[in-house]
Scaffold this active site. Structure first.
Site, PDB file in Angstrom:
ATOM      1  N   CYS A   1      31.720  74.132  43.106  1.00 19.80           N
ATOM      2  CA  CYS A   1      30.771  73.359  42.283  1.00 19.80           C
ATOM      3  C   CYS A   1      31.414  72.720  41.057  1.00 19.80           C
ATOM      4  CB  CYS A   1      29.604  74.244  41.851  1.00 19.80           C
ATOM      5  SG  CYS A   1      28.562  74.770  43.222  1.00 19.80           S
TER       6      CYS A   1
ATOM      7  N   HIS B   1      21.915  68.752  43.357  1.00 17.32           N
ATOM      8  CA  HIS B   1      23.264  69.297  43.196  1.00 17.32           C
ATOM      9  C   HIS B   1      24.162  68.896  44.366  1.00 17.32           C
ATOM     10  CE1 HIS B   1      26.474  71.796  42.002  1.00 17.32           C
ATOM     11  NE2 HIS B   1      25.988  72.987  42.254  1.00 17.32           N
TER      12      HIS B   1
END
Length: 362
Positions: free
Chosen positions: A80, A314
């Site tokens: 991430c 995301h």
């Protein structure tokens, strides 16, 4: 030192909205083209892109070719934090004199992520840490963090409601207009909506039965890309003052930004109170709350002023680069004076934290 002179992102789509989304190469090529055009670059020495769950095959090189660039391209995987790490690598190439112009960022198309394997080799996700290290899924780790910290479901939902509301209101005020690129039908951020706290209270635990982390307080998988143009110092933009990447306990992966933010501020010789704008990749509300609590920044308006990953969605490999694009819009485009500081930070599976500190140059 290196300077970010242009920054663009796509609008962010929600994975699984009933049709196949744009592939990663097309998404990334769109922002590379826009960033290079904004920066007036006629030649690019390299393209560095973060990618966490895609098809492989060096998406940075594919995207460079699709954008009409002769640059070689390299793909970075810090999960991430991949997009933020890619910007840091691009800045390091320029700082070291290995490149005069780099396009850096990240891309992810969760809608088109490949099946990992079949039959006896099938698995739900990649391993983030080998035995004997604990290797929890991030949703499970977030729920555990909430339990350990005593962070209530109501407090998590309050953060999520705020993120959605800020993302919903920003376009009407024109604050996303200069940073976004439409790609096909993807012409708006799709996830943000009006959330009703009483209804949120009825949601079941998303990862743990009876848990406090719900679908509302966890960021959805997204489709999107972001890119910035990085050149040597001496021009207006965002000067990269310092970068820090820290290793944390793999069983507590949410807390990586705490150490990274402290380290990057120490390297730059500044205090967090000196920073005017902070962008945190808020994969989970409990993560954002734990990080801001530990850094003494609870309810601080400088953090994610126009919402964050919970409201936007995301796209794993892109979200860290989206944070840098947001800083560029909040500081450079909005007219912040020279010397104003900004900070982007993200956690990553496996127990990592990345932080990048920038300074406005006029």
């Amino acid at each position: 030192m290196s300077v970010v002179v242009a920054a663009r992102r796509t609008w962010i789509g929600v994975t699984g909205r009933g049709h196949r989304r744009v592939d990663e190469t097309t998404l990334a090529a769109a922002v590379l083209t826009a960033a290079a055009r904004d920066a007036g670059l006629h030649a690019v020495d390299d393209v560095v892109l973060g990618n966490a769950a895609g098809h492989g095959g060096n998406v940075a090189r594919r995207a460079a070719l699709a954008a009409g660039l002769t640059a070689p391209g390299v793909t970075v995987d810090r999960q991430c934090a991949s997009g933020l790490a890619a910007v840091a690598v691009g800045a390091a190439l320029v700082d070291a004199g290995q490149a005069a112009a780099v396009l850096a960022g990240g891309v992810e198309s969760g809608s088109r992520a490949p099946a990992r394997a079949r039959g006896v080799l099938a698995y739900d996700r990649a391993s983030f840490a080998p035995p004997p290290w604990a290797d929890p899924g991030l949703g499970v780790a977030a729920d555990r963090l909430a339990r350990d910290r005593g962070t209530s479901r109501a407090r998590q939902h309050a953060w999520a409601v705020r993120s959605h509301e800020r993302v919903r209101t920003a376009p009407a005020a024109g604050r996303f207009a200069t940073e976004t690129v439409a790609v096909g039908a993807l012409d708006r951020d799709e996830h943000a909506r009006r959330l009703d706290p009483p209804l949120l209270d009825r949601l079941p635990g998303a990862f743990v039965a009876g848990g406090s982390v719900t679908a509302a307080s966890a960021a959805p998988v997204g489709d999107g890309a972001a890119a910035v143009a990085v050149v040597p110092d001496g021009v207006p933009g965002l000067r990269v003052r310092a970068v820090a990447t820290c290793a944390a306990d793999p069983s507590r992966p949410m807390l990586g930004p705490v150490a990274a933010v402290r380290a990057v501020c120490a390297r730059a010789g500044v205090a967090l109170d000196d920073v005017a704008a902070v962008e945190l990749v808020e994969a989970f509300a409990v993560q954002a709350l734990a990080v801001t609590d530990d850094l003494g920044a609870a309810d601080d308006p400088r953090w994610n002023a126009d919402g964050g990953t919970l409201g936007l969605g995301h796209p794993f490999g892109a979200s860290g680069a989206v944070a840098v694009v947001r800083l560029f819009a909040r500081l450079v485009t909005a007219g912040a004076p020279a010397g104003t500081l900004g900070l982007a930070t993200a956690a990553a599976a496996g127990g990592l934290g990345v932080a990048l500190l920038v300074e406005v140059v006029r």
